[in-house]
Design an enzyme around this catalytic site. Structure first.
Site, PDB file in Angstrom:
ATOM      1  N   HIS A  22      26.100  48.770  29.504  1.00  0.00           N
ATOM      2  CA  HIS A  22      27.091  49.360  29.720  1.00  0.00           C
ATOM      3  C   HIS A  22      27.733  50.705  29.236  1.00  0.00           C
ATOM      4  O   HIS A  22      28.358  50.747  28.896  1.00  0.00           O
ATOM      5  CB  HIS A  22      28.502  48.387  29.766  1.00  0.00           C
ATOM      6  CG  HIS A  22      28.092  47.254  31.012  1.00  0.00           C
ATOM      7  ND1 HIS A  22      28.596  46.907  32.353  1.00  0.00           N
ATOM      8  CD2 HIS A  22      27.808  45.922  30.369  1.00  0.00           C
ATOM      9  CE1 HIS A  22      27.709  45.591  32.415  1.00  0.00           C
ATOM     10  NE2 HIS A  22      27.432  45.039  31.541  1.00  0.00           N
TER      11      HIS A  22
ATOM     12  N   CYS B  87      23.118  46.571  33.858  1.00  0.00           N
ATOM     13  CA  CYS B  87      23.225  45.601  33.467  1.00  0.00           C
ATOM     14  C   CYS B  87      22.766  44.738  34.587  1.00  0.00           C
ATOM     15  O   CYS B  87      21.454  44.710  34.682  1.00  0.00           O
ATOM     16  CB  CYS B  87      24.523  44.890  33.565  1.00  0.00           C
ATOM     17  SG  CYS B  87      24.468  43.281  32.676  1.00  0.00           S
TER      18      CYS B  87
ATOM     19  N   ASP C  27      60.176  38.670  32.767  1.00  0.00           N
ATOM     20  CA  ASP C  27      58.852  37.189  32.738  1.00  0.00           C
ATOM     21  C   ASP C  27      58.887  36.522  31.345  1.00  0.00           C
ATOM     22  O   ASP C  27      59.855  36.284  30.590  1.00  0.00           O
ATOM     23  CB  ASP C  27      57.674  37.891  32.626  1.00  0.00           C
ATOM     24  CG  ASP C  27      57.216  38.869  33.825  1.00  0.00           C
ATOM     25  OD1 ASP C  27      57.425  39.185  34.402  1.00  0.00           O
ATOM     26  OD2 ASP C  27      56.315  39.262  33.284  1.00  0.00           O
TER      27      ASP C  27
ATOM     28  N   ARG D  13      23.609  37.510  29.524  1.00  0.00           N
ATOM     29  CA  ARG D  13      22.957  36.454  29.268  1.00  0.00           C
ATOM     30  C   ARG D  13      21.682  36.323  29.880  1.00  0.00           C
ATOM     31  O   ARG D  13      20.663  35.562  28.983  1.00  0.00           O
ATOM     32  CB  ARG D  13      23.903  35.344  30.556  1.00  0.00           C
ATOM     33  CG  ARG D  13      24.829  34.872  30.157  1.00  0.00           C
ATOM     34  CD  ARG D  13      25.682  33.074  30.648  1.00  0.00           C
ATOM     35  NE  ARG D  13      26.656  33.421  30.515  1.00  0.00           N
ATOM     36  CZ  ARG D  13      27.661  33.007  28.904  1.00  0.00           C
ATOM     37  NH1 ARG D  13      27.293  32.847  28.784  1.00  0.00           N
ATOM     38  NH2 ARG D  13      28.712  33.220  29.822  1.00  0.00           N
TER      39      ARG D  13
ATOM     40  N   GLU E 241      29.032  52.577  30.779  1.00  0.00           N
ATOM     41  CA  GLU E 241      30.726  53.085  31.737  1.00  0.00           C
ATOM     42  C   GLU E 241      31.089  53.229  30.558  1.00  0.00           C
ATOM     43  O   GLU E 241      32.813  53.498  30.886  1.00  0.00           O
ATOM     44  CB  GLU E 241      30.978  52.447  33.096  1.00  0.00           C
ATOM     45  CG  GLU E 241      30.828  50.641  32.804  1.00  0.00           C
ATOM     46  CD  GLU E 241      29.803  50.079  32.893  1.00  0.00           C
ATOM     47  OE1 GLU E 241      28.773  50.732  32.486  1.00  0.00           O
ATOM     48  OE2 GLU E 241      29.753  48.520  33.085  1.00  0.00           O
TER      49      GLU E 241
ATOM     50  N   GLY F 296      50.069  51.192  30.198  1.00  0.00           N
ATOM     51  CA  GLY F 296      48.926  51.597  29.840  1.00  0.00           C
ATOM     52  C   GLY F 296      48.146  52.955  29.648  1.00  0.00           C
ATOM     53  O   GLY F 296      48.501  53.620  28.918  1.00  0.00           O
TER      54      GLY F 296
END
Ligand code: GLN
Length: 536
Positions: A508, A382, A148, A463, A510, A18
């Site tokens: 959020h 949050c 895999d 939620r 971040e 990544g």
């Protein structure tokens, strides 16, 4: 025409594919080319939204409300681009769509098979992302390790796709590991050779190799890899362990990786502008001070569970010439107030991040109480904001027994309640209030001053919300609701103006911080901590 780069991994998992994909993305951006990165995850879950952070790390949320793999966070941070739903596709999503089509009769009675139906669906997802963003370069990372069973349909789809778009329009980059044997003092290339052989057995010849290694690759080993894996010598790229992940783009650039890729993809080379990135690395490497920041959560054994929070703290550190040392605080160990106090005695700031469920809550409330009573710079995210409201309600506003309905079905004072629109939601996965929403800030508040704006947009995943029936009482007791949804119905930010930094938000932040552009709320936290250090 968009050019494609497929990134696979071999030998072991956790190679940092990544970061490598994201770093290549940064090198395209440094050349003023547009780029998107898409992640294909071979697992059967529809998305990682329902997976435990213990197993899979953080769930990253995009502007358009997708719950995605944490690699999307790296992609956004390195390329400074916002991605969305189409950028993360799982086997589950592919199979679900194929099965839905089968049930609708779309296949006109055909036998539905992995080839061509599943592989076609995968290719459709690649093209859909290209169509949405129309990038110059489209990088596709395949999760998992070559060999895999579960990633096979993706590999087959790449093979088909590559031959359909033709030579010069798509390449494969294979990431491997060169293990170092201390007894013989050698880096071993055999596992990489085998891994490339497996890839070839699926019909894919990689054009480039990126080798993770702890030592420099000697010329002889490089030549051996080029010879046995049939790639040009300048297409064997070394990716050594770095002090910071943000150095990887520069390391790849120094070896000419992007130029090699451009040549292979018949695209004009441009002079890269990496000045601001180089300055960032200089700042990272030469901090003037160190700050210890506590993160009080329940997944403290796996730091990937809070990866965007950790990165955001570091980004704010970089901007303020501060190295950030994270102290992981298990909130379950803070249930006793005196142990909570000693846990926080040596930190310069504390973050209470997002989370779900009652476990560790009383400890988080203690952490927040300590921060409030001792003017310790605090940022709540949050669940962290919901806890800040509960703590203030209980200990300052005199609302004894205040709680969230998430933790207690029938509290005396339900200061945090389920959102109206969530009441009848039954299923899990993609059903929370997700993605970007606007928020209006109160003039002259800490939040407004930090953002330098009165309207902001931030990403959500929750939620529950502050129960509006209690806002008056809590406000009268001194907690300022400095951010509200534009209709004034949903509390988004709370703060205590008298303290140096006591700010908590329902969203959020971040997910929107960048290494060279820290998020205002994290920056505010770090600035306050530095200011206090100066006072000492
Ligand atoms: N559990 C809380 C909610 O659902 C907070 C969620 C979070 O922290 N992401 O509202």
């Amino acid at each position: 025409m968009t050019k494609y780069i497929f990134v696979t991994g071999g030998v072991v998992s956790s190679l940092g594919k990544g970061i490598i994909a994201a770093s290549l993305g940064r090198l395209f951006r440094a050349r003023d080319y547009s780029v998107i990165i898409q992640k294909f995850d071979p697992y059967i879950n529809i998305d990682p939204g329902t997976m435990s952070p213990f197993q899979h790390g953080e769930v990253f949320v995009t502007d358009d409300g997708a719950e995605t793999d944490l690699d999307l966070g790296h992609y956004e941070r390195f390329t400074d681009t916002c991605f969305g739903q189409v950028n993360n596709v799982t086997s589950g999503k592919i199979y679900q769509e194929v099965i839905n089509k089968e049930r609708r009769g779309d296949y006109l009675g055909a036998t539905v098979q992995v080839i061509p139906h599943i592989t076609n669906e995968i290719k459709t997802k690649i093209v859909a992302a290209t169509k949405q963003f129309k990038p110059d370069f489209h990088i596709i990372e395949i999760g998992g390790t070559i060999g895999d069973i579960e990633s096979l349909p993706f590999i087959e789809a790449i093979r088909q796709f590559k031959s359909e778009v033709g030579i010069g329009n798509a390449i494969s980059v294979h990431c491997t590991l060169l293990p170092y044997l201390p007894t013989s003092g050698e880096l071993k290339t055999k596992p990489s050779q085998h891994s490339v052989n497996v890839l070839r057995s699926y019909g894919i010849q990689p054009e480039l190799l990126v080798c993770r290694t702890s030592k420099p690759i000697p010329k002889t080993e490089r030549e051996k890899l080029a010879l046995f894996c049939s790639v040009p010598k300048d297409a064997v790229v070394e990716c050594r362990d770095m002090k910071t992940i943000y150095e990887v783009p520069l390391a790849l650039e120094n070896q000419g990786m992007c130029s090699v890729v451009l040549k292979m993809l018949n695209t004009e080379e441009r002079t890269p502008d990496l000045t601001s990135w180089e300055n960032l690395i200089k700042r990272i490497k030469n901090p003037e001070r160190t700050l210890k920041v506590g993160i009080a959560g329940k997944y403290t054994k796996l730091s990937d569970a809070y990866i965007s929070v950790v990165e955001s703290l570091k980004h704010a550190g970089y901007a303020n010439s501060a190295a950030i040392e994270i102290k992981w605080i298990n909130s379950e160990e803070c249930v006793d107030y005196s142990s909570c106090k000693s846990m926080l005695a040596d930190v310069d700031a504390v973050v209470v991040p997002g989370g779900f469920g009652v476990r560790g809550i009383e400890g988080k409330l203690n952490v927040i109480r300590y921060a409030r009573e001792n003017n310790l710079p605090f940022l709540g995210l949050c669940l962290g904001m919901q806890c800040a409201v509960i703590e203030y309600a209980r200990n300052v506003a005199g609302l004894k027994g205040a709680n969230s309905k998430e933790f207690d079905e029938n509290p005396t004072h339900p200061v945090i309640d389920i959102m109206l629109e969530q009441k009848n939601v039954k299923g899990y996965g993609g059903t929370m209030r997700l993605g970007a929403y606007d928020c209006k800030l109160k003039e002259d508040s800490k939040a407004a001053n930090a953002y330098g704006s009165l309207v902001i947009s931030e990403r959500h995943r929750h939620r529950y919300e502050v129960n509006n029936e209690y806002i008056d009482t809590i406000t009268k007791a001194g907690l300022v609701f400095s951010g509200m949804s534009p209709d004034g119905m949903l509390a988004e930010i709370v703060e205590l103006p008298k303290l140096d930094w006591f700010v908590a938000c329902q969203f959020h932040p971040e997910f929107k911080s960048r290494p060279d552009r820290p998020h205002p709320l994290f920056n505010g936290l770090i600035e306050a901590a530095i200011k206090q250090q100066g006072k000492l």
